[in-house]
Scaffold this motif. Sequence first.
Motif, short mmCIF file in Angstrom:
data_model
loop_
_atom_site.label_atom_id
_atom_site.label_comp_id
_atom_site.label_asym_id
_atom_site.label_seq_id
_atom_site.Cartn_x
_atom_site.Cartn_y
_atom_site.Cartn_z
N ASN A 106 1.68 -8.94 -8.94
CA ASN A 106 2.56 -8.88 -7.76
C ASN A 106 2.21 -7.70 -6.86
OD1 ASN A 106 3.85 -11.09 -8.81
ND2 ASN A 106 5.82 -10.09 -9.15
N LEU A 107 1.95 -6.54 -7.49
CA LEU A 107 1.58 -5.38 -6.68
C LEU A 107 0.26 -5.60 -5.95
CD1 LEU A 107 2.58 -2.46 -9.09
CD2 LEU A 107 3.80 -3.23 -7.05
N ILE A 108 -0.72 -6.19 -6.65
CA ILE A 108 -2.02 -6.44 -6.01
C ILE A 108 -1.87 -7.49 -4.91
CG2 ILE A 108 -4.33 -7.36 -6.40
CD1 ILE A 108 -4.22 -6.10 -9.20
N ASP A 109 -1.10 -8.56 -5.16
CA ASP A 109 -0.89 -9.58 -4.12
C ASP A 109 -0.21 -8.99 -2.90
OD1 ASP A 109 -2.05 -11.52 -5.66
OD2 ASP A 109 -0.15 -12.26 -6.50
N ASN A 110 0.78 -8.13 -3.15
CA ASN A 110 1.48 -7.51 -2.03
C ASN A 110 0.52 -6.64 -1.23
OD1 ASN A 110 4.19 -6.63 -0.74
ND2 ASN A 110 3.22 -4.69 -1.29
N ALA A 111 -0.33 -5.86 -1.94
CA ALA A 111 -1.30 -5.01 -1.24
C ALA A 111 -2.33 -5.84 -0.48
CB ALA A 111 -1.98 -4.08 -2.24
N ARG A 112 -2.80 -6.93 -1.04
CA ARG A 112 -3.80 -7.78 -0.36
C ARG A 112 -3.21 -8.43 0.88
NH1 ARG A 112 -6.27 -12.05 -4.02
NH2 ARG A 112 -7.83 -12.13 -2.36
N SER A 113 -1.91 -8.77 0.81
CA SER A 113 -1.31 -9.45 1.97
C SER A 113 -1.22 -8.54 3.18
CB SER A 113 0.08 -9.95 1.60
OG SER A 113 0.97 -8.86 1.35
N PHE A 114 -1.26 -7.21 3.00
CA PHE A 114 -1.22 -6.28 4.11
C PHE A 114 -2.59 -5.72 4.46
CE2 PHE A 114 3.16 -6.23 2.73
CZ PHE A 114 3.86 -6.23 3.93
N SER A 115 -3.64 -6.16 3.73
CA SER A 115 -4.99 -5.66 4.00
C SER A 115 -5.72 -6.61 4.93
CB SER A 115 -5.76 -5.49 2.68
OG SER A 115 -5.10 -4.57 1.83
N ARG A 116 -6.59 -6.04 5.76
CA ARG A 116 -7.40 -6.86 6.67
C ARG A 116 -8.52 -7.53 5.90
NH1 ARG A 116 -8.83 -1.59 7.16
NH2 ARG A 116 -11.07 -1.10 6.88
N PRO A 117 -9.08 -8.61 6.39
CA PRO A 117 -10.19 -9.28 5.71
C PRO A 117 -11.36 -8.30 5.52
CG PRO A 117 -9.30 -10.69 7.42
CD PRO A 117 -8.63 -9.35 7.58
N GLY A 118 -11.92 -8.32 4.31
CA GLY A 118 -13.00 -7.41 3.98
C GLY A 118 -12.51 -6.05 3.54
N GLY A 119 -11.19 -5.86 3.49
CA GLY A 119 -10.64 -4.58 3.06
C GLY A 119 -10.70 -4.43 1.54
N GLU A 120 -10.00 -3.41 1.06
CA GLU A 120 -10.09 -3.09 -0.37
C GLU A 120 -8.73 -2.64 -0.89
OE1 GLU A 120 -13.58 -0.92 -2.59
OE2 GLU A 120 -12.10 0.59 -1.97
#
Length: 548
Positions: A433-447
């Motif tokens: 859940n924490l990783i999904d939440n972080a990915r949803s706010f990251s731009r494509p190609g982010g980390e």
Amino acid sequence: MASATDTAKAEPAAAADEDRPRRPKRFGGSRLGGLILALNLLSLLILFVGALALNEWRRGLIEARQETLAAQAQLLVQVLGTREIGVTRGEPTPYLDPIEASRWLTDNFIPEGQRARLFDVDGIMVADSFMVTEAIPGAPLPPALPAGSPPVVPDAEERARDARELEQSRRALAEEVENALEGRSSATLRMSETGERVVSVSIPVRHVEQVLGVLTLEAGDVDETLAAQRLALMPFALVALVVSLLSSLLLHLFVARPVMRLSAAADAVRLQRARAISLPDLDHRKDEIGDLARSLETMTETLSDRMDAIERFAADVAHEIKNPLTSIRSALETLPLVRTEAQREKLTGLLQQDVRRLDRLITDISNASRLDAELNRDRPRTIDLTALLGEIVDVYEAGIKPDGGVHVTFAAAEPGHALIRGRDGPLGQVFRNLIDNARSFSRPGGEVRVVLTRDEADPERPVRVRVDDDGPGVPPENLETVFERFYTSRPRGTAFGTNSGLGLSIVRQIVEAHGGRVWAGNRPGTDGGIAGARFEVALPAAPPGRRP
């Protein structure tokens, strides 16, 4: 920015305390149990000591009586043995003359309650103190019957029993006399011809080495001695009875009545639909009843809190489901009025978006409602957090599309195993859940960076997991509200309905159930601004010696 929320905060202590050392069950240290045991043992000890003391006293009394009779008999036989009674063929010959022996017994005092009998060498009784003193042996005669009353005649069974007892007493006396004629003195406790217990001493009458006969002394006060013994035992029995009654009273006052009150209070909670049970006068007791009362109060309070949380959760669920349903109903009502194909497609797309939002919402609600049952059903075990996070990150990396996506990296600041006690399924959901939440706010190609560290500044929760992203961060006023149920705050351009607002709430619920804590923050940038969001999880370490 995305969020997540929580179905009801579970009791963190319930699962976290499973790995803590349990309080030993109090048995030998139980105050109430020790009091009951001591009182019961005291009553038995009083009775046992009293009976033992009186038995020893009875035995000593009988032995003293036998020694007294033996001393008296020894004195009498010494006198009898030095007398040459009778003449045979003109020469003095020692033998027992019945007339002289009876006269001699008359001249010597025989205490009251004692009987002296003299037997010759053939075992025939030649003198009896009862007959010499004109006393009638046996029990006193029964009172005279009223005039005209029929005589009382004993039945055959009673006569047979009396005959057997008389024969047994005669046989016992004959054996005693026979042993004395053989030169062996004897002291016994036997039944007399009248059916009473007597202490008997038989000593051979000797003249030099020749046995002239046997002197038997009997004391018939044994029954009185036993009666006195029973009377002396009564105070001990009464004390034991009082102690037993006191023990029973204490059991009733301190155990039975409080348990009945607890039962009545529990019934009141059930019948009156109360939310808590309160027994203030039992809370302060330092025994098992006080522990039970406090446990019941804590249990009802916990159930009440859970019921309140369920009610709030149900109200929030109804509110969240009502929004897409209202939107769907409005779209369906508007659909017949639409005239152009473009408007119809737009309205249909809105309906599909609301249906997807409703489906996602129902799925997350179902997962959240099952979380409590899963946490209670699964038993905690030792988990290697390094291996668990590595497997989760590998799955994300394997699923990145070739045309770009958000990368997830993992780093363990310290080599070795980070061992914790918990349930791998729910803990895996926390980090996903924490990783999904972080990915949803990251731009494509982010980390998204997952870092495992150990911080001894908090010895109760030294294991730390940090999830960083490069997104817009969390507004300072929302650092705590992001963990509330159904909270969602997404940046512009994010697809509507793709988040239910339960993810971070579920994260907090699972972490607290494992005795940990989770909080949100922002990473400072080089220019002093916000470089991204940061979520940190602190968990207790497994006890030493545990291995996965």
